[in-house]
Design a protein around this motif. Sequence first.
Motif, PDB file in Angstrom:
ATOM      1  N   GLN A   1      59.517  61.567  -1.587  1.00 47.00           N
ATOM      2  CA  GLN A   1      59.627  61.282  -0.154  1.00 47.00           C
ATOM      3  C   GLN A   1      59.804  62.577   0.636  1.00 47.00           C
TER       4      GLN A   1
ATOM      5  N   ARG B   1      53.253  55.427  -1.725  1.00 47.37           N
ATOM      6  CA  ARG B   1      52.860  54.280  -0.904  1.00 47.37           C
ATOM      7  C   ARG B   1      53.609  53.001  -1.324  1.00 47.37           C
ATOM      8  N   CYS B   2      54.833  53.189  -1.762  1.00 47.10           N
ATOM      9  CA  CYS B   2      55.601  52.067  -2.316  1.00 47.10           C
ATOM     10  C   CYS B   2      56.058  51.070  -1.264  1.00 47.10           C
ATOM     11  N   HIS B   3      55.814  51.376   0.008  1.00 48.91           N
ATOM     12  CA  HIS B   3      56.144  50.463   1.107  1.00 48.91           C
ATOM     13  C   HIS B   3      54.950  49.608   1.511  1.00 48.91           C
ATOM     14  N   VAL B   4      53.800  49.849   0.936  1.00 45.63           N
ATOM     15  CA  VAL B   4      52.551  49.187   1.335  1.00 45.63           C
ATOM     16  C   VAL B   4      52.455  47.815   0.671  1.00 45.63           C
TER      17      VAL B   4
ATOM     18  N   ILE C   1      53.297  46.626  -3.269  1.00 46.95           N
ATOM     19  CA  ILE C   1      54.409  45.712  -3.545  1.00 46.95           C
ATOM     20  C   ILE C   1      53.913  44.520  -4.361  1.00 46.95           C
TER      21      ILE C   1
ATOM     22  N   SER D   1      61.577  46.317  -2.727  1.00 38.43           N
ATOM     23  CA  SER D   1      62.028  47.504  -1.995  1.00 38.43           C
ATOM     24  C   SER D   1      61.222  48.712  -2.469  1.00 38.43           C
ATOM     25  N   PRO D   2      61.064  49.736  -1.628  1.00 36.64           N
ATOM     26  CA  PRO D   2      60.279  50.898  -2.061  1.00 36.64           C
ATOM     27  C   PRO D   2      60.760  51.521  -3.368  1.00 36.64           C
TER      28      PRO D   2
END
Length: 249
Positions: free
Chosen positions: A146, A214-217, A221, A234-235
């Motif tokens: 991050q 891109r773990c929030h995309v 998920i 969660s991210p």
Amino acid sequence: MSVHFIPAFADNYIYVLESRAGIWVVDPGSADPVFSWLDQRQMKPTAILCTHHHPDHTGGVAALARHFAIPVYGANDRIPALTHPVHAGKLTIAAAELSVLEVPGHTRDHLAYVWSQSLFCGDTLFAAGCGRLFEGTPEMLFQSLQQLATLPAATRVYCAHEYTQNNLRFAALVDPENPVIQQRQMLVRQQRDAGEPSLPSSIGLECASNPFLRCHVPALIASAQQFDPDCDGSPLSVFTTLRCWKDQF
């Protein structure tokens, strides 16, 4: 600044940074190819920069440092022949100022260096991937990635291994509708078929195509939860699941 690639072992890159401020060698896992490269160009290095202590990044440090009588920069004395321990912040060598980032996860004391809009990140961030967890925790590596993702989009990314094609195969599996990944696969195939490195990448390209950034995309998920129903979405949980999945890929 010019950045030169020296291939080593099966898939490592040793980097030589050439500028008016000097000639620096980054992560010399083997001394012989560096000696040969420098001798052909009648160059003498100014310093050695190390991202972490693994032998494929430091195996040539002692011989180079001894032969050229030059300083060695790194996190701590797990780096052979270390003369200058460094931490997060600014680092001045000769007339150049670098930014040093602490990016643990792959190892507990991994560093990255930013100079002239170029990032030398060792085994923390790869093109379309990230390093394995040898000493750190998923949270540590997630936070390190991050941190790198906040660098300017145009920042050139020089990682230490030629893993891009395999990483893109995994990225296409977990993010199959992403057109950037598909375009990138074609380009990298052409580069590798021509015997060229797939690097440098850029922070902007990584943010658009690297699943570990891109773990929030929603698509990532969904893929993580399909692989492991216990993933909470969660991210950090998505990152942990993807890293585990990639270890088995």
